[in-house]
Design an enzyme around this catalytic site. Structure first.
Site, PDB file in Angstrom:
ATOM      1  N   HIS A  60       0.766  -1.143   0.078  1.00  0.00           N
ATOM      2  CA  HIS A  60       0.114  -0.106  -0.028  1.00  0.00           C
ATOM      3  C   HIS A  60       0.782   1.155   0.032  1.00  0.00           C
ATOM      4  CE1 HIS A  60       0.833  -0.312   4.297  1.00  0.00           C
ATOM      5  NE2 HIS A  60       0.233   0.794   4.502  1.00  0.00           N
ATOM      6  N   HIS A  62       0.734   5.586   0.929  1.00  0.00           N
ATOM      7  CA  HIS A  62       0.278   6.967   1.480  1.00  0.00           C
ATOM      8  C   HIS A  62       0.618   8.224   0.854  1.00  0.00           C
ATOM      9  CE1 HIS A  62      -1.642   4.737   4.950  1.00  0.00           C
ATOM     10  NE2 HIS A  62      -0.350   3.921   5.025  1.00  0.00           N
ATOM     11  N   TYR A 152      11.828   4.347   0.686  1.00  0.00           N
ATOM     12  CA  TYR A 152      10.681   4.942  -0.197  1.00  0.00           C
ATOM     13  C   TYR A 152       9.876   5.688   0.590  1.00  0.00           C
ATOM     14  CZ  TYR A 152      12.644   1.334  -3.094  1.00  0.00           C
ATOM     15  OH  TYR A 152      13.718   0.554  -3.673  1.00  0.00           O
TER      16      TYR A 152
END
Length: 191
Positions: A60, A62, A152
């Protein structure tokens, strides 16, 4: 069919969570992360927005985005990123080959969850909490011990801008960072 209400406020700052289909670990490879970055770059070129923060985890991601003053359509941008990334996977032997009847009917692939989570940020204090949440997320998920260890993430950029100290929430020296409120916030942030 459920009706999803989203707040569309021109020039707003929004917290977004995008999740891979069935939490597939698509972003555990640098090649797929580069495909995602390219999709984001192309989307920004087509419909500009500012990225205040971002973190890419294996299943996932954000974002915190600020939209232009007369624009409220973050959904269009999210959809475009999903489409561009999915297209980039074609021919890479990284996409599942079996689609459910529902996904075929809706012309969807098995790359992304159908929907995404969003939250409009309404204050500086809320923005600060969301920034902390984004940058602490790799630690929360047990991927690293300290935010500066996750490659990342926009954390490194914000350290360079003086928003964070490099040792923010760091446990390298043996100290324990405690963020109990992240568990509560995570329930609200689509995790």
């Amino acid at each position: 069919m459920p009706y999803y209400r989203r707040a569309y406020i021109p020039g707003s700052t929004v917290f977004l969570t995008l999740v891979t289909y069935r939490r597939r670990l698509l972003f555990d490879s640098s090649e797929n992360i580069e495909r995602l970055r390219q999709a984001v770059r192309q989307t920004k070129n087509e419909a500009d927005f500012a990225i205040a923060a971002a973190v890419i985890l294996p299943d996932h991601l954000h974002f915190i985005w600020t939209l232009p003053p007369a624009d409220s359509n973050y959904s269009k941008r999210v959809g475009r990123i999903k489409v561009l990334f999915t297209r980039a996977l074609k021919g890479q032997n990284t996409r599942p080959t079996v689609l459910s009847p529902s996904r075929r009917k809706h012309r969807e692939s098995d790359v992304w969850q159908r929907r995404f989570w969003e939250h409009t940020i309404r204050s500086e204090a809320e923005l600060s909490r969301c920034l902390d949440y984004v940058h602490y997320n790799p630690v929360k998920h047990g991927l690293v011990d300290c935010p500066h260890q996750w490659r990342y993430s926009s954390f490194h950029k914000l350290v360079g801008e003086g928003v964070y100290r490099r040792d923010w929430a760091c446990r390298c020296s043996g100290s324990r960072a405690s963020f109990r409120w992240f568990d509560e916030v995570g329930l609200c942030f689509g995790e």
